[in-house]
Design a protein around this motif. Structure first.
Motif, PDB file in Angstrom:
ATOM      1  N   CYS A  45      -3.261  -7.772  -8.124  1.00  0.00           N
ATOM      2  CA  CYS A  45      -3.894  -6.611  -8.768  1.00  0.00           C
ATOM      3  C   CYS A  45      -3.022  -5.375  -8.606  1.00  0.00           C
ATOM      4  CB  CYS A  45      -5.247  -6.319  -8.114  1.00  0.00           C
ATOM      5  SG  CYS A  45      -6.481  -7.575  -8.395  1.00  0.00           S
ATOM      6  N   TYR A  46      -3.264  -4.404  -9.468  1.00  0.00           N
ATOM      7  CA  TYR A  46      -2.618  -3.099  -9.318  1.00  0.00           C
ATOM      8  C   TYR A  46      -3.670  -2.015  -9.457  1.00  0.00           C
ATOM      9  CZ  TYR A  46       0.241   1.023 -10.108  1.00  0.00           C
ATOM     10  OH  TYR A  46       0.799   2.262 -10.005  1.00  0.00           O
ATOM     11  N   LEU A  63       0.841  -1.198   0.000  1.00  0.00           N
ATOM     12  CA  LEU A  63       0.000   0.000   0.000  1.00  0.00           C
ATOM     13  C   LEU A  63       0.873   1.242   0.000  1.00  0.00           C
ATOM     14  CD1 LEU A  63      -2.093  -2.197   0.829  1.00  0.00           C
ATOM     15  CD2 LEU A  63      -3.092  -0.483   2.369  1.00  0.00           C
ATOM     16  N   GLY A  64       0.573   2.160  -0.912  1.00  0.00           N
ATOM     17  CA  GLY A  64       1.279   3.419  -0.954  1.00  0.00           C
ATOM     18  C   GLY A  64       0.802   4.380   0.123  1.00  0.00           C
ATOM     19  N   SER A  65       1.295   5.615   0.039  1.00  0.00           N
ATOM     20  CA  SER A  65       0.914   6.620   1.026  1.00  0.00           C
ATOM     21  C   SER A  65      -0.498   7.141   0.755  1.00  0.00           C
ATOM     22  CB  SER A  65       1.901   7.791   0.988  1.00  0.00           C
ATOM     23  OG  SER A  65       1.882   8.404  -0.297  1.00  0.00           O
ATOM     24  N   GLN A  66      -1.169   7.542   1.810  1.00  0.00           N
ATOM     25  CA  GLN A  66      -2.495   8.158   1.742  1.00  0.00           C
ATOM     26  C   GLN A  66      -3.499   7.288   0.987  1.00  0.00           C
ATOM     27  OE1 GLN A  66      -1.188  12.081   0.213  1.00  0.00           O
ATOM     28  NE2 GLN A  66      -1.720  12.889   2.230  1.00  0.00           N
ATOM     29  N   VAL A  67      -3.506   6.016   1.340  1.00  0.00           N
ATOM     30  CA  VAL A  67      -4.494   5.074   0.817  1.00  0.00           C
ATOM     31  C   VAL A  67      -5.621   4.945   1.836  1.00  0.00           C
ATOM     32  CG1 VAL A  67      -4.936   2.644   0.274  1.00  0.00           C
ATOM     33  CG2 VAL A  67      -2.897   3.780  -0.618  1.00  0.00           C
ATOM     34  N   SER A  68      -6.848   5.051   1.382  1.00  0.00           N
ATOM     35  CA  SER A  68      -8.020   4.926   2.241  1.00  0.00           C
ATOM     36  C   SER A  68      -8.789   3.664   1.852  1.00  0.00           C
ATOM     37  CB  SER A  68      -8.921   6.154   2.090  1.00  0.00           C
ATOM     38  OG  SER A  68     -10.132   5.993   2.804  1.00  0.00           O
ATOM     39  N   LEU A  69      -9.042   2.804   2.839  1.00  0.00           N
ATOM     40  CA  LEU A  69      -9.786   1.564   2.618  1.00  0.00           C
ATOM     41  C   LEU A  69     -11.073   1.626   3.437  1.00  0.00           C
ATOM     42  CD1 LEU A  69      -6.919  -1.068   2.974  1.00  0.00           C
ATOM     43  CD2 LEU A  69      -7.806  -0.072   0.859  1.00  0.00           C
ATOM     44  N   THR A  81     -13.566  -3.960   3.467  1.00  0.00           N
ATOM     45  CA  THR A  81     -12.735  -4.249   2.289  1.00  0.00           C
ATOM     46  C   THR A  81     -11.658  -5.273   2.638  1.00  0.00           C
ATOM     47  OG1 THR A  81     -13.148  -2.207   1.090  1.00  0.00           O
ATOM     48  CG2 THR A  81     -10.999  -3.204   0.762  1.00  0.00           C
ATOM     49  N   VAL A  82     -11.359  -6.138   1.673  1.00  0.00           N
ATOM     50  CA  VAL A  82     -10.350  -7.194   1.837  1.00  0.00           C
ATOM     51  C   VAL A  82      -9.295  -7.028   0.750  1.00  0.00           C
ATOM     52  CG1 VAL A  82      -9.923  -9.677   1.876  1.00  0.00           C
ATOM     53  CG2 VAL A  82     -12.061  -8.769   2.810  1.00  0.00           C
ATOM     54  N   VAL A  83      -8.027  -6.994   1.145  1.00  0.00           N
ATOM     55  CA  VAL A  83      -6.904  -6.841   0.219  1.00  0.00           C
ATOM     56  C   VAL A  83      -6.018  -8.077   0.326  1.00  0.00           C
ATOM     57  CG1 VAL A  83      -4.962  -5.416  -0.505  1.00  0.00           C
ATOM     58  CG2 VAL A  83      -6.987  -4.331   0.494  1.00  0.00           C
ATOM     59  N   TYR A  84      -5.823  -8.750  -0.805  1.00  0.00           N
ATOM     60  CA  TYR A  84      -5.087 -10.013  -0.849  1.00  0.00           C
ATOM     61  C   TYR A  84      -3.573  -9.786  -0.898  1.00  0.00           C
ATOM     62  CZ  TYR A  84      -9.222 -12.914  -1.980  1.00  0.00           C
ATOM     63  OH  TYR A  84     -10.402 -13.603  -1.963  1.00  0.00           O
ATOM     64  N   ALA A  85      -2.847 -10.897  -0.713  1.00  0.00           N
ATOM     65  CA  ALA A  85      -1.391 -10.882  -0.864  1.00  0.00           C
ATOM     66  C   ALA A  85      -1.013 -10.486  -2.281  1.00  0.00           C
ATOM     67  CB  ALA A  85      -0.816 -12.259  -0.546  1.00  0.00           C
ATOM     68  N   ALA A  86       0.091  -9.736  -2.392  1.00  0.00           N
ATOM     69  CA  ALA A  86       0.678  -9.317  -3.673  1.00  0.00           C
ATOM     70  C   ALA A  86      -0.177  -8.314  -4.425  1.00  0.00           C
ATOM     71  CB  ALA A  86       1.002 -10.518  -4.559  1.00  0.00           C
ATOM     72  N   ALA A  87      -1.269  -7.843  -3.839  1.00  0.00           N
ATOM     73  CA  ALA A  87      -1.963  -6.692  -4.422  1.00  0.00           C
ATOM     74  C   ALA A  87      -1.121  -5.443  -4.184  1.00  0.00           C
ATOM     75  CB  ALA A  87      -3.343  -6.524  -3.791  1.00  0.00           C
ATOM     76  N   GLN A  88      -1.149  -4.525  -5.143  1.00  0.00           N
ATOM     77  CA  GLN A  88      -0.410  -3.274  -4.999  1.00  0.00           C
ATOM     78  C   GLN A  88      -1.363  -2.106  -5.230  1.00  0.00           C
ATOM     79  OE1 GLN A  88       3.179  -2.958  -7.269  1.00  0.00           O
ATOM     80  NE2 GLN A  88       3.616  -0.871  -6.602  1.00  0.00           N
ATOM     81  N   ILE A  89      -1.455  -1.242  -4.233  1.00  0.00           N
ATOM     82  CA  ILE A  89      -2.312  -0.064  -4.302  1.00  0.00           C
ATOM     83  C   ILE A  89      -1.402   1.149  -4.200  1.00  0.00           C
ATOM     84  CG2 ILE A  89      -4.240   1.168  -3.245  1.00  0.00           C
ATOM     85  CD1 ILE A  89      -5.162  -1.534  -2.095  1.00  0.00           C
TER      86      ILE A  89
END
Length: 219
Positions: free
Chosen positions: A142-143, A108-114, A118-126
Motif C-alpha cells: 500500500c501507499y 515510514l516517512g518522518s513524523q508518522v503517527s500510528l 495498528t498493523v503495518v505489513y511488509a512493503a507498505a509505504q507511509i
C-alpha cells in the motif's frame, strides 16, 4: 508495542499474516512473546495451519476474556473494520492493551503517527506527516501519501494507493489496488471496491465501484 505477552484475534489469513509480522520483528530483536490465537469460529484448515507452526489456539474470545486474569497485549487481525471495532472494544473494556506492529520492511516517512493496535505489513509505504488512527490495517504494497489522515479502524487492502492530503473516516475499507486521488475525503464506514478510482469526495456509508468510482446510489 506493550511489554505484555501478545494474543492475536483471528485464525484466518489476516491473523496468520500478523504472526508473520511478529516473526519478522522478533528476528530484528523485538522479543514479542505470543500467547496464541483466538477465534470464535475457526475453519479446520486454519487450525491445522496454526498447529503446523506450533502456535497455540486459545479458543473463543468470550471464554478467554472471562478466564484471563493477567493483562495481555492484543491485536485484532480481522479485515472487516466493524468486526475489528467490536472485538477491540471487548478487549479494552477487559483492561488489555492494544499492540502496534510494524514489519521491518515497511517504509515510514518522518513524523508518522500510528495509533495503538495498528498493523503495518511488509512493503507498505507511509509518506511524511501521516496520521493513522487506532486499530488500522495497512496491508502489503500500500501507499499512503503525505499529510493524509486515516481515522480509527481503517483497513487498506494490498496495493491500494491513497494520495496526499486525503482523509479516510472511521471504519473505511479500501479494496485492493484502489486509488484515492489527492485531497479527497472518504466518509466513515464507506467501502471502496477493489481497483476503484476515487475522483471525488465520498459520503459516509457508501459503497464505491468502478473507474471512475461511483457509489451505490448511482447504480
Amino acid at each position: 508495542m506493550t511489554d505484555e505477552p501478545l494474543v492475536i484475534v483471528g485464525a484466518a489469513g489476516t491473523g496468520r499474516e500478523t504472526l508473520d509480522i511478529v516473526d519478522a520483528m522478533n528476528r530484528e530483536g523485538a522479543g514479542i512473546d505470543v500467547l496464541g490465537v483466538l477465534d470464535d469460529s475457526p475453519a479446520h484448515a486454519h487450525l491445522e495451519r496454526l498447529a503446523a507452526r506450533d502456535v497455540p489456539f486459545l479458543g473463543r474470545v468470550d471464554d478467554w476474556l472471562s478466564t484471563r486474569t493477567e493483562r495481555s497485549g492484543f491485536v485484532v487481525a480481522i479485515a472487516w473494520p466493524h468486526v475489528r471495532r467490536r472485538v477491540a472494544e471487548q478487549f479494552e473494556e477487559a483492561g488489555h492493551l492494544p499492540s502496534t506492529l510494524v514489519h521491518p520492511k515497511a517504509i515510514l516517512g518522518s513524523q508518522v503517527s500510528l495509533g495503538a493496535g495498528t498493523v503495518v505489513y511488509a512493503a507498505a509505504q507511509i509518506s511524511t506527516n501521516v496520521n493513522i488512527g487506532r486499530h488500522g490495517i495497512i496491508n502489503a504494497q500500500c501507499y499512503v501519501g503525505h499529510d493524509s489522515i486515516l481515522d480509527d479502524f481503517v483497513s487498506v487492502n494490498p496495493g491500494a494507493r491513497i494520495s496526499g492530503e486525503a482523509y479516510c473516516g472511521p471504519g473505511v475499507l479500501i479494496g485492493g489496488s484502489a486509488t484515492i486521488l489527492q485531497g479527497l475525503t472518504i466518509g466513515g464506514g464507506s467501502i471502496i471496491g477493489a481497483s476503484a478510482l476515487v475522483t471525488k469526495n465520498i459520503p459516509g456509508g457508501a459503497t464505491v465501484k468502478g473507474v471512475p468510482g461511483r457509489w451505490r446510489d448511482c447504480f
